[in-house]
Scaffold this motif. Structure first.
Motif, PDB file in Angstrom:
ATOM      1  N   ARG A  77      65.955   9.512 100.832  1.00 10.35           N
ATOM      2  CA  ARG A  77      66.298  10.398  99.716  1.00 10.35           C
ATOM      3  C   ARG A  77      65.192  10.383  98.661  1.00 10.35           C
ATOM      4  NH1 ARG A  77      72.779   9.996  98.551  1.00 10.35           N
ATOM      5  NH2 ARG A  77      73.472  10.192 100.723  1.00 10.35           N
ATOM      6  N   ARG A  78      64.787  11.563  98.277  1.00 12.03           N
ATOM      7  CA  ARG A  78      63.742  11.712  97.265  1.00 12.03           C
ATOM      8  C   ARG A  78      64.072  12.899  96.364  1.00 12.03           C
ATOM      9  NH1 ARG A  78      59.350   8.674  98.942  1.00 12.03           N
ATOM     10  NH2 ARG A  78      59.351   8.127 101.170  1.00 12.03           N
ATOM     11  N   ALA A  79      63.460  12.911  95.183  1.00 18.32           N
ATOM     12  CA  ALA A  79      63.598  14.072  94.307  1.00 18.32           C
ATOM     13  C   ALA A  79      62.855  15.244  94.924  1.00 18.32           C
ATOM     14  CB  ALA A  79      63.036  13.743  92.925  1.00 18.32           C
ATOM     15  N   THR A 177      72.047  14.746 100.768  1.00 16.10           N
ATOM     16  CA  THR A 177      71.678  15.612  99.652  1.00 16.10           C
ATOM     17  C   THR A 177      72.748  15.616  98.574  1.00 16.10           C
ATOM     18  OG1 THR A 177      70.308  17.093 100.997  1.00 16.10           O
ATOM     19  CG2 THR A 177      71.254  18.024  98.998  1.00 16.10           C
ATOM     20  N   ASP A 186      63.741  17.118  87.084  1.00 21.04           N
ATOM     21  CA  ASP A 186      64.079  15.710  87.326  1.00 21.04           C
ATOM     22  C   ASP A 186      65.363  15.318  86.603  1.00 21.04           C
ATOM     23  OD1 ASP A 186      61.976  15.156  89.011  1.00 21.04           O
ATOM     24  OD2 ASP A 186      60.641  14.461  87.404  1.00 21.04           O
ATOM     25  N   GLU A 191      68.840  14.579  94.484  1.00 20.06           N
ATOM     26  CA  GLU A 191      67.985  14.111  95.571  1.00 20.06           C
ATOM     27  C   GLU A 191      68.362  14.744  96.897  1.00 20.06           C
ATOM     28  OE1 GLU A 191      68.595   9.920  95.350  1.00 20.06           O
ATOM     29  OE2 GLU A 191      70.655  10.003  96.105  1.00 20.06           O
ATOM     30  N   ALA A 259      59.118  13.554  91.516  1.00 21.93           N
ATOM     31  CA  ALA A 259      59.144  13.993  92.908  1.00 21.93           C
ATOM     32  C   ALA A 259      57.777  13.956  93.569  1.00 21.93           C
ATOM     33  CB  ALA A 259      59.706  15.410  92.994  1.00 21.93           C
TER      34      ALA A 259
END
Length: 414
Positions: A77-79, A177, A186, A191, A259
């Protein structure tokens, strides 16, 4: 790249037991022989044999069939930054298809929408723009203010729209998600993953190919009409690949301090469309270079198999119908992508009809499946659906059928 197409083939059924037969294939183009992979190849081993990607997360997907060709840490999971807008655009096109909105509708900008920071087209409170213009602002200039204006117009508030985003994501199987806003600024808890971005990108371009008309615009202008007067504002596409990569068809970039640099890049060559997702790159140059590496790898190293034999492929028994059988056809094309160098001319197909099909049967009702095998291993399925309606048999129909059979049997013995 090698591409194998199937020509429509009428299959005479039904025979007892298993019916297997080779696909009728035509090799359109071939390059160097492919490396033979074993079934024990892991995702890590495929990474080492694939392109050298510097970004921490990446995935390459074939759009038509949703087959994953290559991946690297695709479920972390990432921005997502402004790649979030792929889902925003998806919901906008959903609303257009459902008739809730039209491209000509005027959308008024709220004070909240106008207050968005980051990339924007500087909409002012009370300013109106058409849905068509706002889609352009989102797809080309990645406008945060335009996203919120559309979210409020469709759902009444950004919060309600974001709830719809998460519901749509769940329906697509985007299990990692969670959206908090509609533009990708942000925010804690906002995410997704490279895999999930590929899933929503595929949904957008497959169901709404019109998005390419927007995402391929390089430069354009919009007109602001406000209390201050009328002014022109220039839009420049944030996706440099549409000018730098010959096969590019879109789709969306994104970058924030949290991100890093992200992109969902789509490209098409010889009728095959690929989706390359990059997340967390150190800079803009790296994200585009990594995307190109993935796309080149896909177009150069993969063999694509397409079976478009969608016409009548089976006669399925119907119980209690005015007809004893119903014709069935494939619900759509079957797609398969191979990176192992396997001989795709050896793909076999098996029809599995639905048992116990009872009248009435409606056109489009499930009637079975076409199952595909390569070297004895199942590689996929495509649904079969009824090609026509079959009504329920009435008493008079049954009597007439019985009499027909009686006279036919008598005729045989005379």
């Amino acid at each position: 790249m090698r591409k194998i197409l199937i020509y429509p083939l009428t299959i005479l059924l039904l025979l007892p037991g298993v019916l297997m037969y080779p696909a009728n294939v035509l090799t359109l183009q071939a390059e160097e022989p492919q490396r033979e992979n074993t079934e024990e190849d892991t995702a890590e081993e495929q990474q080492t044999s694939g392109p050298e990607i510097t970004s921490p997360s990446a995935i390459l997907m074939e759009a038509a069939g949703g087959n994953v060709i290559w991946e690297k840490d695709a479920d972390t999971r990432r921005a997502p930054a402004s790649v979030t807008k792929v889902m925003t655009l998806l919901l906008i096109f959903d609303a257009l298809e459902e008739g809730k909105i039209t491209l000509e509708d005027d959308v008024q900008t709220s004070e909240y929408a106008a207050s968005m920071g980051g990339s924007q087209v500087f909409l002012e409170p009370g300013e109106t723009q058409t849905v068509d213009t706002l889609i352009k602002c989102i797809a080309v200039a990645s406008a945060n203010d335009a996203c919120v204006a559309m979210a409020e117009y469709i759902s009444g508030s950004e919060e309600a729209f974001v709830e719809q985003m998460n519901q749509r994501a769940e329906g697509l199987g985007m299990v990692n998600t969670h959206f908090v806003n509609c533009n990708g600024l942000d925010t804690d808890g906002h995410e997704t993953t490279a895999r999930d971005i590929a899933l929503m990108s595929r949904e957008l371009i497959i169901h709404y190919p019109k998005i390419h008309e927007y995402s391929m615009i390089w430069m354009d202008t919009i007109t602001h009409v406000t209390r201050k007067g009328t002014s022109e504002f220039g839009l420049t596409n944030t996706n440099k690949l549409i000018r730098q990569y010959a096969y590019a068809t879109g789709l969306k970039t994104g970058s924030t301090s949290n991100a890093g640099f992200c992109v969902s890049a789509t490209a098409e060559k010889d009728g095959v469309e690929l989706i390359a997702v990059i997340m967390g790159a150190d800079n803009s140059k790296d994200r585009f270079q990594d995307a190109v590496k993935l796309l080149d790898y896909g177009f150069g190293k993969c063999t694509f198999y397409v079976d478009d034999a969608v016409k009548n492929v089976a006669e399925v028994p119907v119980t209690g119908g005015i007809q004893e059988e119903v014709s069935a056809h494939m619900a759509g094309k079957f797609h398969y992508v191979d990176t192992t160098g396997a001989d795709l001319s050896q793909i076999r197909r098996k029809v599995e009809v639905r048992k116990g099909l009872r009248a009435p049967v409606g056109k489009g009702d499930p009637a079975g499946e076409m199952v595909y095998y390569l070297n004895g291993k199942e590689i996929g399925r495509q649904k079969l659906v009824a090609s026509e309606n079959v009504g329920r048999m009435r008493y008079t129909d049954a009597l007439e059928r019985t009499m027909d059979r009686f006279f036919l049997e008598n005729a045989k013995h005379q």
